[in-house]
Every structure is written in C-alpha cells, then in structure tokens.
Design a protein around this motif. Sequence first.
Motif, PDB file in Angstrom:
ATOM      1  N   LEU A 126       0.944  -1.229   0.017  1.00 29.41           N
ATOM      2  CA  LEU A 126       0.016  -0.041   0.029  1.00 29.41           C
ATOM      3  C   LEU A 126       0.892   1.267   0.025  1.00 29.41           C
ATOM      4  O   LEU A 126       1.792   1.539   0.966  1.00 29.41           O
ATOM      5  N   HIS A 127       0.748   2.174  -0.856  1.00 32.99           N
ATOM      6  CA  HIS A 127       1.520   3.235  -1.165  1.00 32.99           C
ATOM      7  C   HIS A 127       0.766   4.774  -0.675  1.00 32.99           C
ATOM      8  O   HIS A 127      -0.533   4.592  -0.847  1.00 32.99           O
ATOM      9  N   LEU A 128       1.443   5.503  -0.238  1.00 30.84           N
ATOM     10  CA  LEU A 128       0.804   6.927  -0.025  1.00 30.84           C
ATOM     11  C   LEU A 128       2.004   7.891  -1.066  1.00 30.84           C
ATOM     12  O   LEU A 128       2.798   7.889  -0.718  1.00 30.84           O
ATOM     13  N   ALA A 129       1.126   8.842  -1.648  1.00 35.75           N
ATOM     14  CA  ALA A 129       1.791   9.721  -2.768  1.00 35.75           C
ATOM     15  C   ALA A 129       0.957  11.095  -2.337  1.00 35.75           C
ATOM     16  O   ALA A 129      -0.302  11.232  -2.624  1.00 35.75           O
ATOM     17  N   LEU A 130       1.994  12.028  -1.871  1.00 33.15           N
ATOM     18  CA  LEU A 130       1.310  13.258  -1.606  1.00 33.15           C
ATOM     19  C   LEU A 130       2.200  14.114  -2.622  1.00 33.15           C
ATOM     20  O   LEU A 130       3.280  14.224  -2.511  1.00 33.15           O
ATOM     21  N   SER A 131       1.567  15.230  -3.460  1.00 34.01           N
ATOM     22  CA  SER A 131       2.090  16.082  -4.314  1.00 34.01           C
ATOM     23  C   SER A 131       2.067  17.482  -3.954  1.00 34.01           C
ATOM     24  O   SER A 131       1.117  17.988  -3.096  1.00 34.01           O
ATOM     25  N   TYR A 132       2.701  18.281  -4.724  1.00 28.02           N
ATOM     26  CA  TYR A 132       2.636  19.901  -4.618  1.00 28.02           C
ATOM     27  C   TYR A 132       2.042  20.457  -6.162  1.00 28.02           C
ATOM     28  O   TYR A 132       2.392  19.950  -7.091  1.00 28.02           O
ATOM     29  N   ASP A 133       1.824  21.443  -6.012  1.00 26.80           N
ATOM     30  CA  ASP A 133       1.506  22.219  -7.367  1.00 26.80           C
ATOM     31  C   ASP A 133       0.445  21.694  -8.068  1.00 26.80           C
ATOM     32  O   ASP A 133       0.632  21.846  -9.450  1.00 26.80           O
ATOM     33  N   GLU A 134      -0.535  20.835  -7.700  1.00 27.59           N
ATOM     34  CA  GLU A 134      -1.599  20.493  -8.550  1.00 27.59           C
ATOM     35  C   GLU A 134      -2.385  21.295  -9.348  1.00 27.59           C
ATOM     36  O   GLU A 134      -2.918  21.391 -10.205  1.00 27.59           O
ATOM     37  N   GLU A 135      -2.496  22.399  -8.566  1.00 31.62           N
ATOM     38  CA  GLU A 135      -3.514  23.422  -8.832  1.00 31.62           C
ATOM     39  C   GLU A 135      -3.195  24.495  -9.871  1.00 31.62           C
ATOM     40  O   GLU A 135      -3.891  24.860 -10.572  1.00 31.62           O
ATOM     41  N   ILE A 136      -1.836  24.260 -10.248  1.00 31.32           N
ATOM     42  CA  ILE A 136      -1.327  25.208 -11.386  1.00 31.32           C
ATOM     43  C   ILE A 136      -0.850  24.161 -12.430  1.00 31.32           C
ATOM     44  O   ILE A 136      -0.227  24.808 -13.296  1.00 31.32           O
ATOM     45  N   GLY A 137      -1.644  22.928 -12.654  1.00 32.69           N
ATOM     46  CA  GLY A 137      -1.440  22.275 -13.741  1.00 32.69           C
ATOM     47  C   GLY A 137      -0.742  21.004 -13.455  1.00 32.69           C
ATOM     48  O   GLY A 137      -0.036  20.475 -14.412  1.00 32.69           O
ATOM     49  N   CYS A 138      -0.952  20.466 -12.276  1.00 31.37           N
ATOM     50  CA  CYS A 138      -0.358  19.069 -11.932  1.00 31.37           C
ATOM     51  C   CYS A 138       1.103  19.069 -12.205  1.00 31.37           C
ATOM     52  O   CYS A 138       1.661  18.093 -13.004  1.00 31.37           O
ATOM     53  N   VAL A 139       2.016  19.859 -11.644  1.00 34.54           N
ATOM     54  CA  VAL A 139       3.148  20.092 -11.796  1.00 34.54           C
ATOM     55  C   VAL A 139       3.945  19.294 -11.067  1.00 34.54           C
ATOM     56  O   VAL A 139       4.932  18.567 -11.552  1.00 34.54           O
ATOM     57  N   GLY A 140       3.639  19.431  -9.560  1.00 37.35           N
ATOM     58  CA  GLY A 140       4.672  18.758  -8.850  1.00 37.35           C
ATOM     59  C   GLY A 140       4.794  17.347  -8.664  1.00 37.35           C
ATOM     60  O   GLY A 140       5.852  16.594  -8.254  1.00 37.35           O
ATOM     61  N   VAL A 141       3.556  16.403  -9.165  1.00 32.99           N
ATOM     62  CA  VAL A 141       3.665  15.226  -8.896  1.00 32.99           C
ATOM     63  C   VAL A 141       4.775  14.485 -10.212  1.00 32.99           C
ATOM     64  O   VAL A 141       5.314  13.219 -10.124  1.00 32.99           O
ATOM     65  N   ARG A 142       4.993  15.168 -11.322  1.00 31.05           N
ATOM     66  CA  ARG A 142       5.778  14.715 -12.283  1.00 31.05           C
ATOM     67  C   ARG A 142       7.094  14.169 -12.267  1.00 31.05           C
ATOM     68  O   ARG A 142       7.436  13.010 -12.465  1.00 31.05           O
ATOM     69  N   PRO A 143       7.901  15.043 -11.176  1.00 28.31           N
ATOM     70  CA  PRO A 143       9.278  14.429 -10.923  1.00 28.31           C
ATOM     71  C   PRO A 143       9.185  13.207 -10.151  1.00 28.31           C
ATOM     72  O   PRO A 143      10.064  12.300 -10.332  1.00 28.31           O
ATOM     73  N   MET A 144       8.298  13.398  -9.132  1.00 29.07           N
ATOM     74  CA  MET A 144       8.222  11.732  -8.230  1.00 29.07           C
ATOM     75  C   MET A 144       7.695  10.628  -9.246  1.00 29.07           C
ATOM     76  O   MET A 144       8.330   9.870  -9.342  1.00 29.07           O
ATOM     77  N   LEU A 145       6.737  10.947 -10.000  1.00 31.35           N
ATOM     78  CA  LEU A 145       6.328   9.699 -10.987  1.00 31.35           C
ATOM     79  C   LEU A 145       7.555   9.375 -12.010  1.00 31.35           C
ATOM     80  O   LEU A 145       7.768   8.026 -12.177  1.00 31.35           O
ATOM     81  N   LEU A 146       8.497  10.213 -12.448  1.00 33.26           N
ATOM     82  CA  LEU A 146       9.668   9.873 -13.272  1.00 33.26           C
ATOM     83  C   LEU A 146      10.442   9.050 -12.452  1.00 33.26           C
ATOM     84  O   LEU A 146      11.008   8.056 -12.869  1.00 33.26           O
TER      85      LEU A 146
END
Length: 383
Positions: A126-146
């Motif tokens: 079970l994983h937990l993923a918390l991101s930043y800057d979603e409200e300005i275009g799903c920006v912060g999750v991308r480096p983590m996903l990479l």
Amino acid sequence: MDKALAILDKLISFPTVSRDGNLELIRYAASLLEGAGIEARLFPGEGGDRASLFATVGPKGTGGVVLSGHTDVVPVEGQAWSSDPFRMAERDSRFFGRGAADMKGFIACAIESFLAAARADLARPLHLALSYDEEIGCVGVRPMLLELAGAGIRPEWVLIGEPTGMQVATGHKGKTGIRAACCGQAAHSALAPTGLNAIHLASDLLTEIRAIQADIERIGARDADYDVPFTTLHAGVIKGGTALNIVPDACEMLFEIRNIAEDDPKEILDRLFESTGAIVSKARKQFPAADIRLDIFNEYPGLNADPGGAVTQKAIGLSGQSSRIKVAFGTEGGLFESSLGTTAVVCGPGSMEQGHKPDEFVSRDQLQQCRAMLARLTGAMAA
C-alpha cells in the motif's frame, strides 16, 4: 474519527497555497509516518519550499494500491470567509477551512488509514503519494512519478482522493494550456493604419478559436457522462497595449483546450497553427515583422478508465456506492497511468462545488464514508 479530525485540523493550518509551497505540511506528514516506523521519501521541488512524498507499507514489489492526494490549495484573497480559512471550524457537522474538500479531507483519512495499515499483515503493498502544485497544472507530481517509474514501481491501481461525493469517477477531460504571443508594429493612434495592432491579431486568432468551438459543438464527438459533453476551447487572459494613443506592438493571450477522450488536442492545435499561419501571412504583406507564436505551457492527459473494468468495479464495491461518474475538473490520474502503466480512478469525500470557494467544507458523514472505504481496502489487502 478523532485521529482523522486531528490530522485534518493540522493539515488545514498549513497555508499551502501553490505559490507559497507545502514543505511544512510534508514534514508534518513525514513525521507522523516516521513515528510509526514508516520510511517517507521526499522529492523536493525547485526553490526548497515544496516537496512530494512517497511511502510504502506492506511487502515490497509490484502491485498494490496507491492512495494519492495533492497538498496545495488555491488562494483565499478576496473571498468572504465566515471564519479563519486556515483554522478548521466545525458547524452543523461540517468542517470548514481552505482545502477541507479539495483535498485535505481525503489526505487526513488516507494518513490515518496508512498508519493503521502499517500494523496489519498486508499481502500487497500500500503506497501513499502526496504532491505539490497540482492546482497550477499538475506540476509537482511529475518529477516523483519519473523517479518511481525508473525504480520499477508498478501499482495495480491508484485511488485519487479528489472530492466526488464518494462516487467513483472513471474519467475527466485532458487539458492543454497555450500561450499566443502576437507581434505587431507600433504607431501613433492618430496614424493607426500605419501600424499593426497586436490586439487585433489576437482578436483574429480568437475568432478562429470560437469558430473551432462552434464546429465542435455542432458536429463534434460527444460523451454524455460529462456535464459539458464535448471538447471546449476557452480564452482566459488577454494582455496588450500600454496607452490608448499607441498602436500596440505586442499582445499575449492564454487559452486552453479541454478535450474528451475521443478528441486529440494535437489535431485541434494543428488547425489553429494553420489558421494563425493564414492570419500572419496576410499581415506580413504590409508588415514583415507580423507574427503569432503558439506555445504549450502546460498540459496533462485526461482520464478514461474502463467503466466495466476490474479496477472500477473493485473501487465501486469499496466505496459503498452503486454508480460511477465522470468529473469536470482535472486530476493527476492520467499522469499516474501514463507514467506507471497503471489504472487510476477518482473517489473522495466532499464536493468540488465547495472547492475554491469561501467557506469550503467537508461533512462529517463524507469523512466517515471515506474512512470506511479505506478500511475496507486495507482489510481486503490483508494477508
């Protein structure tokens, strides 16, 4: 429920407006996890004031489920709140505060559930993923996903906890944000025909945008699951000119495409490039410096999970609801799918009708339903 509410109270107290970062909230979440013996990995953003977080409980390996939420919120300036937006207030079994619905209510429930899962004997991760800057275009999750993709993280599915009234959402439109830089030639307004008005160039482009929208509305593809069942084009910002008596030589317009799965935004952009080429070619006959440059400044894919697929049916069963929907707002779901090769669905407490407004709230009943769903999920994952 006291633990979830205590976490929610603390989460709301962090003013994580996108422009200001979220690092204090992430550190708080990491401290809760580390206090339970859970290693939390942080993915810092540029500037040092924001980060994403990823953590896992249960066995290592592929499969399992991701509980996903964004920690940033929209601003409160200019909004008439009845109470401090960054201090949780309870009235009539509703919990008020910026982000209560979008989407700290879910994050509070997810952290509570995650801590409980750490004490269980899980058969799958079970994983937990918390991101930043979603409200300005799903920006912060991308480096983590990479980085997660490079590490071979391949969850079976992802639960995006955006507010859906606890109904399972299988789809949302994709979004492409475009900047149009229009270049003209300055002149005194008394001699306006000797110059090229950049605002007029932007107006010509806007006319083409509206013509494409009219064609889509008339003969374009439809998806009846959406409130607006077709792809939309929308101009949101136009900036140009410095004084009334100067023919402006520059104008900038920001517009977007929100596309249903049946439409390819690149095909729409190709049509717009063709239109701008014709506008510029005509203007250059008199003004060689005329130009309109179109640049994509942000884009994220839509979500279109199989409504009859195993993940959708599993999520519906866990949610306690009997139906599925599609939502008008965007999420990080499509990015999880394209990056990790998984399936994402959206289900969380509260309503987006409350999001981004003054006196945003999530109800006690919705939080209880979310907690019950997550308890059923972790129970089903037990060995």
